[in-house]
Design a protein around this motif. Structure first.
Motif, PDB file in Angstrom:
ATOM      1  N   GLU A 224       5.079   1.608  -6.847  1.00  0.00           N
ATOM      2  CA  GLU A 224       4.575   0.251  -6.664  1.00  0.00           C
ATOM      3  C   GLU A 224       3.254   0.140  -7.420  1.00  0.00           C
ATOM      4  O   GLU A 224       2.413   1.043  -7.307  1.00  0.00           O
ATOM      5  CB  GLU A 224       4.321  -0.041  -5.194  1.00  0.00           C
ATOM      6  CG  GLU A 224       5.519   0.085  -4.276  1.00  0.00           C
ATOM      7  CD  GLU A 224       5.087   0.275  -2.829  1.00  0.00           C
ATOM      8  OE1 GLU A 224       5.007  -0.736  -2.096  1.00  0.00           O
ATOM      9  OE2 GLU A 224       4.833   1.429  -2.441  1.00  0.00           O
ATOM     10  N   PRO A 225       3.023  -0.943  -8.159  1.00  0.00           N
ATOM     11  CA  PRO A 225       1.715  -1.096  -8.803  1.00  0.00           C
ATOM     12  C   PRO A 225       0.570  -1.024  -7.796  1.00  0.00           C
ATOM     13  O   PRO A 225      -0.468  -0.416  -8.064  1.00  0.00           O
ATOM     14  CB  PRO A 225       1.814  -2.480  -9.448  1.00  0.00           C
ATOM     15  CG  PRO A 225       3.273  -2.657  -9.723  1.00  0.00           C
ATOM     16  CD  PRO A 225       3.967  -2.004  -8.554  1.00  0.00           C
ATOM     17  N   VAL A 226       0.750  -1.634  -6.643  1.00  0.00           N
ATOM     18  CA  VAL A 226      -0.134  -1.474  -5.487  1.00  0.00           C
ATOM     19  C   VAL A 226       0.763  -1.177  -4.296  1.00  0.00           C
ATOM     20  O   VAL A 226       1.693  -1.936  -4.010  1.00  0.00           O
ATOM     21  CB  VAL A 226      -0.967  -2.745  -5.207  1.00  0.00           C
ATOM     22  CG1 VAL A 226      -1.808  -2.565  -3.938  1.00  0.00           C
ATOM     23  CG2 VAL A 226      -1.853  -3.089  -6.392  1.00  0.00           C
ATOM     24  N   GLN A 227       0.515  -0.070  -3.621  1.00  0.00           N
ATOM     25  CA  GLN A 227       1.344   0.274  -2.467  1.00  0.00           C
ATOM     26  C   GLN A 227       1.105  -0.728  -1.340  1.00  0.00           C
ATOM     27  O   GLN A 227      -0.034  -0.968  -0.947  1.00  0.00           O
ATOM     28  CB  GLN A 227       1.038   1.686  -1.985  1.00  0.00           C
ATOM     29  CG  GLN A 227       1.482   2.765  -2.952  1.00  0.00           C
ATOM     30  CD  GLN A 227       1.271   4.165  -2.411  1.00  0.00           C
ATOM     31  OE1 GLN A 227       0.396   4.408  -1.576  1.00  0.00           O
ATOM     32  NE2 GLN A 227       2.072   5.115  -2.892  1.00  0.00           N
ATOM     33  N   GLY A 228       2.189  -1.307  -0.820  1.00  0.00           N
ATOM     34  CA  GLY A 228       2.074  -2.320   0.210  1.00  0.00           C
ATOM     35  C   GLY A 228       2.156  -1.759   1.610  1.00  0.00           C
ATOM     36  O   GLY A 228       1.146  -1.603   2.300  1.00  0.00           O
ATOM     37  N   ALA A 256       9.058   0.083 -12.000  1.00  0.00           N
ATOM     38  CA  ALA A 256       7.989  -0.545 -11.220  1.00  0.00           C
ATOM     39  C   ALA A 256       8.624  -1.326 -10.073  1.00  0.00           C
ATOM     40  O   ALA A 256       9.429  -2.230 -10.296  1.00  0.00           O
ATOM     41  CB  ALA A 256       7.155  -1.473 -12.089  1.00  0.00           C
ATOM     42  N   ASP A 257       8.276  -0.954  -8.856  1.00  0.00           N
ATOM     43  CA  ASP A 257       8.744  -1.678  -7.674  1.00  0.00           C
ATOM     44  C   ASP A 257       7.778  -2.830  -7.430  1.00  0.00           C
ATOM     45  O   ASP A 257       6.706  -2.653  -6.860  1.00  0.00           O
ATOM     46  CB  ASP A 257       8.791  -0.735  -6.473  1.00  0.00           C
ATOM     47  CG  ASP A 257       9.286  -1.413  -5.205  1.00  0.00           C
ATOM     48  OD1 ASP A 257       9.289  -2.663  -5.154  1.00  0.00           O
ATOM     49  OD2 ASP A 257       9.650  -0.705  -4.258  1.00  0.00           O
ATOM     50  N   GLU A 258       8.176  -4.014  -7.860  1.00  0.00           N
ATOM     51  CA  GLU A 258       7.355  -5.223  -7.742  1.00  0.00           C
ATOM     52  C   GLU A 258       7.826  -6.108  -6.588  1.00  0.00           C
ATOM     53  O   GLU A 258       7.526  -7.309  -6.560  1.00  0.00           O
ATOM     54  CB  GLU A 258       7.402  -6.012  -9.050  1.00  0.00           C
ATOM     55  CG  GLU A 258       6.757  -5.326 -10.240  1.00  0.00           C
ATOM     56  CD  GLU A 258       5.296  -5.690 -10.409  1.00  0.00           C
ATOM     57  OE1 GLU A 258       4.789  -6.484  -9.603  1.00  0.00           O
ATOM     58  OE2 GLU A 258       4.663  -5.182 -11.360  1.00  0.00           O
ATOM     59  N   VAL A 259       8.547  -5.535  -5.642  1.00  0.00           N
ATOM     60  CA  VAL A 259       9.120  -6.340  -4.559  1.00  0.00           C
ATOM     61  C   VAL A 259       8.030  -7.086  -3.801  1.00  0.00           C
ATOM     62  O   VAL A 259       8.173  -8.275  -3.483  1.00  0.00           O
ATOM     63  CB  VAL A 259       9.965  -5.453  -3.619  1.00  0.00           C
ATOM     64  CG1 VAL A 259      10.400  -6.240  -2.384  1.00  0.00           C
ATOM     65  CG2 VAL A 259      11.191  -4.921  -4.359  1.00  0.00           C
ATOM     66  N   ILE A 260       6.916  -6.433  -3.503  1.00  0.00           N
ATOM     67  CA  ILE A 260       5.781  -7.091  -2.850  1.00  0.00           C
ATOM     68  C   ILE A 260       4.829  -7.676  -3.888  1.00  0.00           C
ATOM     69  O   ILE A 260       4.357  -8.812  -3.753  1.00  0.00           O
ATOM     70  CB  ILE A 260       5.034  -6.105  -1.936  1.00  0.00           C
ATOM     71  CG1 ILE A 260       5.865  -5.806  -0.685  1.00  0.00           C
ATOM     72  CG2 ILE A 260       3.664  -6.671  -1.524  1.00  0.00           C
ATOM     73  CD1 ILE A 260       5.248  -4.769   0.239  1.00  0.00           C
ATOM     74  N   CYS A 261       4.545  -6.926  -4.931  1.00  0.00           N
ATOM     75  CA  CYS A 261       3.500  -7.324  -5.886  1.00  0.00           C
ATOM     76  C   CYS A 261       3.898  -8.505  -6.770  1.00  0.00           C
ATOM     77  O   CYS A 261       3.030  -9.251  -7.245  1.00  0.00           O
ATOM     78  CB  CYS A 261       3.136  -6.136  -6.779  1.00  0.00           C
ATOM     79  SG  CYS A 261       2.373  -4.758  -5.897  1.00  0.00           S
TER      80      CYS A 261
END
Length: 456
Positions: A224-228, A256-261
């Protein structure tokens, strides 16, 4: 007891009897029933059956980016359903909304991430990403490239592969068996990823794991670009670039896991845009429709699609019944239009400053508050008995959960992160939140921390 109270009690009993809640204590639910039953949403607020109004300080599940009650989305979904509610996209069938959405996404994503495969949510998106990259390497005659390296405290979903990629122990422990060939690196080891083998954490770094396992066995790195869900953990500058360079060095695909970001949460359209990194594969969901209807996607580069087209000799035996659901695609198009026309990405970036100012106030007022951080409209702080010495609260103190309980009493919904003994308070309101609403959230947080401090 009034008729209204009787009706509410009846709903609570029906909930207890017939509904198994996700990510909830079954024992607690059976003892107490649902903690709240919501009936309406407007802006950043939710209203329950008793008429009480709450600030949705987590955008429900990090996903109601444009806020609740947007009739424009409802109208678009309704019109699409009247015209074509559903049509399969299997066997080369298509429809206008999925074509238009795919073109729109391509105009937003970095680099040549221009090709979309649709799912119903984030777990399906990451599961699809894993299958696609492994399929890619198999077609290229490199069947040994099956291993996926993720990060500790990363969250990637709850299907079998996604759970196995998730680096949060309780999610893995729930299952009796996990999928093979998933590894977890210690996050944000910048020096290690740049090649510092003297660092004590080198064996647990992404580079260290690649060297131990053999690059010829590694299919992809996902992060994740930023861990949520892991606690709003922001990487140091240069880290994502270092991982991108590392993947290029060994010919490994970067997911890239952008699901939240994704779709504005971090103050950029996508999280990777904060560091000008272009992954090979990107998973999205949540903010793509702001949760007005279920939709997710896996976005791959044109290069990857072209290679798959060249080396494939058979059907891509992967797809979901609702891949490219026309009503969901129509909702996504309208949602993105709202994000753009209302400048919500810029607002998220501006509100990051307000959130950080508020967190600074909390640090100044409360000696137990420390490690404040934010990226766009996702922020967090931690609670320590003694922040100067780094002494954590004993787990029995339930510091973060108790502060969250106090927030709930004051009609603010936030989330605690307590994995591995941490006490993190996370905040991620809808991207429409304004300065006054951020200030109101900070006041409630402060009052809630004060209430907890009186208990210790």
């Amino acid at each position: 007891m009034t008729q209204e109270e009787i009706n509410i009690d009846h709903l609570r009993e029906l909930d207890k009897k017939y509904f198994l809640h996700p990510t909830t204590s079954i024992k607690q639910h059976q003892a107490n029933g649902p903690s709240v039953i919501f009936t309406e949403g407007k802006g950043i607020y939710l209203k329950d059956v008793k008429g009480d109004t709450y600030i949705d300080g987590l955008s429900s599940l990090w996903n109601v980016n444009i806020g609740h009650g947007r009739e424009e989305i409802v109208d678009v979904i309704s019109e699409q359903m009247k015209k074509l509610a559903y049509s399969s996209t299997f066997q080369n069938f298509s429809h206008e909304p999925v074509i238009q959405l795919s073109e729109k996404i391509a105009s937003l994503t970095p680099g040549d991430l221009n090709v979309s495969f649709y799912t119903s949510g984030g777990s399906e998106s990451n599961e699809t990403a894993f299958k696609l990259v492994r399929h890619y390497w198999k077609l290229k005659g490199k069947e040994k490239r099956t291993k996926i390296i993720a990060l500790e405290r990363g969250y990637h979903g709850i299907t079998m592969g996604a759970t196995s990629a998730t680096g949060i122990t309780p999610f893995q422990n729930m299952a009796t068996a996990n999928a093979p060939d998933f590894f977890h690196a210690k996050p944000f080891q910048l020096n290690c990823e740049l090649g510092d083998k003297v660092d004590a954490n080198y064996p647990r770094s992404i580079r260290g794991i690649i060297e131990k396992e053999g690059s010829e066995t590694v299919a992809a790195v996902i992060l994740e670009p930023v861990q949520g869900a892991g606690g709003i953990n922001i990487p140091p500058d240069g880290y994502l670039q270092a991982v991108r360079k590392l993947c290029d060095e060994y010919g490994i695909l970067m997911i890239a896991d952008e699901v939240i970001c994704g779709f504005g949460r971090t103050g950029k359209m996508f999280g990777v845009d904060n560091w000008n990194v272009v992954p090979d594969v990107m998973s999205v969901a949540k903010g793509i429709t702001s949760a007005y209807i279920q939709l997710g996607a896996v976005i791959i580069t044109e290069r990857l699609r072209d290679e798959l087209a060249e080396i494939s000799t058979d059907v891509l035996f992967h797809g979901f019944t609702y891949s490219g659901h026309p009503s969901a695609c129509a909702a996504a198009l309208k949602n993105i239009e709202i994000i753009e026309t209302e400048n919500l990405v810029a607002n998220a970036k501006n509100m990051e400053d307000e959130l950080l100012k508020g967190f600074q106030y909390l640090e100044e007022k409360h000696s137990i508050v420390t490690k404040t951080r934010a990226k766009g409209l996702m922020g967090a702080f931690e609670l320590f008995v003694d922040r100067d010495s780094g002494t954590p609260f004993d787990p029995s103190a339930l510091a973060a959960p108790k502060v969250i309980q106090e927030c709930f009493k004051r009609k603010l919904i936030a989330r605690p992160v307590v994995f591995e003994g941490s006490n993190i308070i996370t905040i991620a309101p809808p991207l429409i939140a304004n300065k006054q609403e951020i200030e109101k959230i900070i006041v409630i947080l402060s009052d809630s921390i004060t209430a907890f401090e009186k208990q210790i």
